[in-house]
Scaffold this motif. Structure first.
Motif, mmCIF file in Angstrom:
data_model
loop_
_atom_site.group_PDB
_atom_site.id
_atom_site.type_symbol
_atom_site.label_atom_id
_atom_site.label_comp_id
_atom_site.label_asym_id
_atom_site.label_seq_id
_atom_site.Cartn_x
_atom_site.Cartn_y
_atom_site.Cartn_z
ATOM 1 N N LEU A 125 44.336 33.614 47.782
ATOM 2 C CA LEU A 125 43.589 34.321 46.754
ATOM 3 C C LEU A 125 42.900 33.326 45.597
ATOM 4 O O LEU A 125 42.107 33.511 45.205
ATOM 5 N N ASN A 126 43.186 31.928 45.961
ATOM 6 C CA ASN A 126 42.767 30.745 45.249
ATOM 7 C C ASN A 126 40.924 30.859 45.480
ATOM 8 O O ASN A 126 40.511 30.828 46.534
ATOM 9 N N GLY A 127 40.103 31.072 44.306
ATOM 10 C CA GLY A 127 38.912 31.130 44.211
ATOM 11 C C GLY A 127 38.250 32.506 44.664
ATOM 12 O O GLY A 127 37.129 32.561 44.761
ATOM 13 N N LYS A 128 39.066 33.387 44.656
ATOM 14 C CA LYS A 128 38.674 34.672 45.101
ATOM 15 C C LYS A 128 38.952 35.571 44.037
ATOM 16 O O LYS A 128 39.598 35.484 43.180
ATOM 17 N N SER A 129 38.360 36.815 44.034
ATOM 18 C CA SER A 129 38.622 37.998 43.093
ATOM 19 C C SER A 129 39.841 38.754 43.402
ATOM 20 O O SER A 129 40.402 38.922 44.419
ATOM 21 N N CYS A 130 40.604 39.265 42.506
ATOM 22 C CA CYS A 130 41.843 40.032 42.544
ATOM 23 C C CYS A 130 41.876 40.828 41.441
ATOM 24 O O CYS A 130 41.425 40.517 40.151
ATOM 25 N N SER A 131 42.574 41.851 41.692
ATOM 26 C CA SER A 131 42.873 42.754 40.547
ATOM 27 C C SER A 131 44.346 43.117 40.697
ATOM 28 O O SER A 131 45.009 42.852 41.565
ATOM 29 N N THR A 132 44.903 43.509 39.471
ATOM 30 C CA THR A 132 46.284 43.833 39.379
ATOM 31 C C THR A 132 46.466 44.699 38.413
ATOM 32 O O THR A 132 45.264 45.033 37.460
ATOM 33 N N HIS A 133 47.459 45.105 37.654
ATOM 34 C CA HIS A 133 47.737 45.993 36.604
ATOM 35 C C HIS A 133 47.473 45.382 35.382
ATOM 36 O O HIS A 133 47.513 44.292 35.461
ATOM 37 N N TRP A 134 46.620 45.758 34.737
ATOM 38 C CA TRP A 134 46.018 45.216 33.358
ATOM 39 C C TRP A 134 47.238 44.606 32.265
ATOM 40 O O TRP A 134 46.836 43.856 31.733
ATOM 41 N N SER A 135 48.301 45.179 32.477
ATOM 42 C CA SER A 135 49.355 44.862 31.690
ATOM 43 C C SER A 135 50.096 43.509 31.760
ATOM 44 O O SER A 135 50.641 42.976 30.995
ATOM 45 N N VAL A 136 49.695 43.046 33.013
ATOM 46 C CA VAL A 136 50.289 41.719 33.265
ATOM 47 C C VAL A 136 49.315 40.720 33.647
ATOM 48 O O VAL A 136 49.125 39.538 34.258
ATOM 49 N N ASP A 137 48.065 41.091 32.862
ATOM 50 C CA ASP A 137 46.803 40.150 33.103
ATOM 51 C C ASP A 137 47.370 38.709 32.601
ATOM 52 O O ASP A 137 46.930 37.677 33.180
ATOM 53 N N THR A 138 48.038 38.640 31.508
ATOM 54 C CA THR A 138 48.369 37.215 31.025
ATOM 55 C C THR A 138 49.295 36.525 31.717
ATOM 56 O O THR A 138 49.048 35.208 32.021
ATOM 57 N N GLU A 139 50.338 37.123 32.186
ATOM 58 C CA GLU A 139 51.240 36.381 33.317
ATOM 59 C C GLU A 139 50.707 35.830 34.508
ATOM 60 O O GLU A 139 50.763 34.842 34.895
ATOM 61 N N PHE A 140 49.789 36.845 34.934
ATOM 62 C CA PHE A 140 49.036 36.399 36.190
ATOM 63 C C PHE A 140 48.221 35.177 36.135
ATOM 64 O O PHE A 140 48.240 34.403 36.814
ATOM 65 N N ARG A 141 47.627 35.387 34.862
ATOM 66 C CA ARG A 141 46.361 34.148 34.892
ATOM 67 C C ARG A 141 47.168 32.823 34.597
ATOM 68 O O ARG A 141 47.004 31.731 34.920
#
Length: 324
Positions: A125-141
């Motif tokens: 996923l590096n350099g690509k767009s991705c979605s996931t649950h909005w509640s884990v935005d910070t952890e994922f980033r």
């Protein structure tokens, strides 16, 4: 016939996204068969364990095949994971390596909700767009800073990699894949059978802004607290940076590093979250709510509200205020 691998990761994961994917693709196969056509996919649950328990052993999933027995697959679906992501990745190391190998050999990969953590661990996923649950935005980033995270999107589709937002929105991703691998009539048929809304592409209206507080920059935390407590006043970000004795450019840089968004975007999201709650729970008009959260320009308020939620203020009120 192509091969579909629905991953059953080790650990406590989301059973519904495994079962739901299996059922809808099976129905799509049955529709083709009823028309005298060959089934599109051989569908298998695959993993590194023969049996995986869910919900403290209340349910058990038996896999069809070990990943080492799958030499070639065409489409892989990664279900939603539990919320102990570091442990989930550690427990599924062989799966990560297998995913990399299959993608390099031509397979497409789709992740459901927090399954994006497992997909992102591959580096694909590096350099690509991705979605996931909005509640884990910070952890994922924090874990995957090289991924272009778009939690407002319900579905992303880039170079044979698909991701989707949270919870039961995975049903929309599966319908999207059915249309892609079968055809539109089959997708519509499945959507009607399983009663899934077609063509929904945003999860913005479902998100709850939680403030991105999981960081150690105390100055930014002070700024966040100030913005949240004074959002209905006329706040100048320039004045706020001076109040905190930080040069504006440095303040913006530190704020973005800590929260993932600019101070202005943060302020707008705080205002819109307050507006959403008021539209949901009161009889106030849109204009009253607009003034209440610190906007005086109707066009500006509607533009920002629509950008953040995917709905107009009136549309949001009609949908979520039962009295309206």
């Amino acid at each position: 016939m192509q091969h579909l691998s629905i991953i059953v990761p080790n650990g406590e994961n989301n059973l519904s996204s495994i079962v739901g994917s299996y059922k809808i693709f099976s129905r799509a196969n049955a529709i083709r068969k009823s028309k005298g056509q060959k089934e599109r996919f051989k569908i298998e649950l695959v993993g590194t364990s023969e049996n995986v328990d869910f919900y403290d052993g209340l349910f058990t999933v038996k896999t069809h095949s070990h990943i080492l027995g799958i030499k070639k697959t065409d489409l892989v679906i990664i279900p939603s994971l539990n919320h102990n992501y570091e442990k989930a990745l550690k427990d599924n190391g062989p799966l990560i390596e297998w995913l990399i190998k299959q993608y390099k050999e031509g397979a497409s990969i789709a992740s459901i909700c927090t399954g994006a953590f497992l997909l992102a661990a591959t580096g694909l996923l590096n350099g690509k767009s991705c979605s996931t649950h909005w509640s884990v935005d910070t952890e994922f980033r924090q874990m995957f800073p090289r991924v272009d995270l778009k939690t407002d999107k319900l579905i992303t589709d880039e170079n044979g990699i698909y991701t989707n937002g949270g919870a039961f929105s995975f049903l929309n991703l599966i319908i999207y894949l059915i249309e892609k691998y079968y055809d539109r009539p089959t997708a519509i048929h499945c959507a009607k059978v399983f009663q899934i809304d077609l063509d929904r592409n945003l999860q913005s209206q479902f998100s709850i802004f939680n403030g991105h507080k999981k960081h150690d920059d105390t100055t930014v935390q002070q700024a966040q607290k100030y913005l949240e407590e004074n959002y209905n006043d006329k706040i100048s970000i320039e004045s706020l940076s001076k109040k905190l004795n930080i040069e504006r450019r440095t303040f913006d840089r530190r704020f973005i590093k800590a929260t993932g968004i600019t101070p202005l975007d943060y302020l707008q999201r705080v205002k819109i979250e307050a507006a959403k709650k008021s539209l949901e729970n009161t009889r106030k008009t849109v204009n009253e709510v607009m003034y209440e959260v610190g906007y005086s320009d109707t066009k500006a308020f509607r533009t920002v509200f629509s950008r953040i939620t995917g709905l107009s203020p009136n549309g949001y009120k009609s949908k979520y205020n039962k009295e309206s």
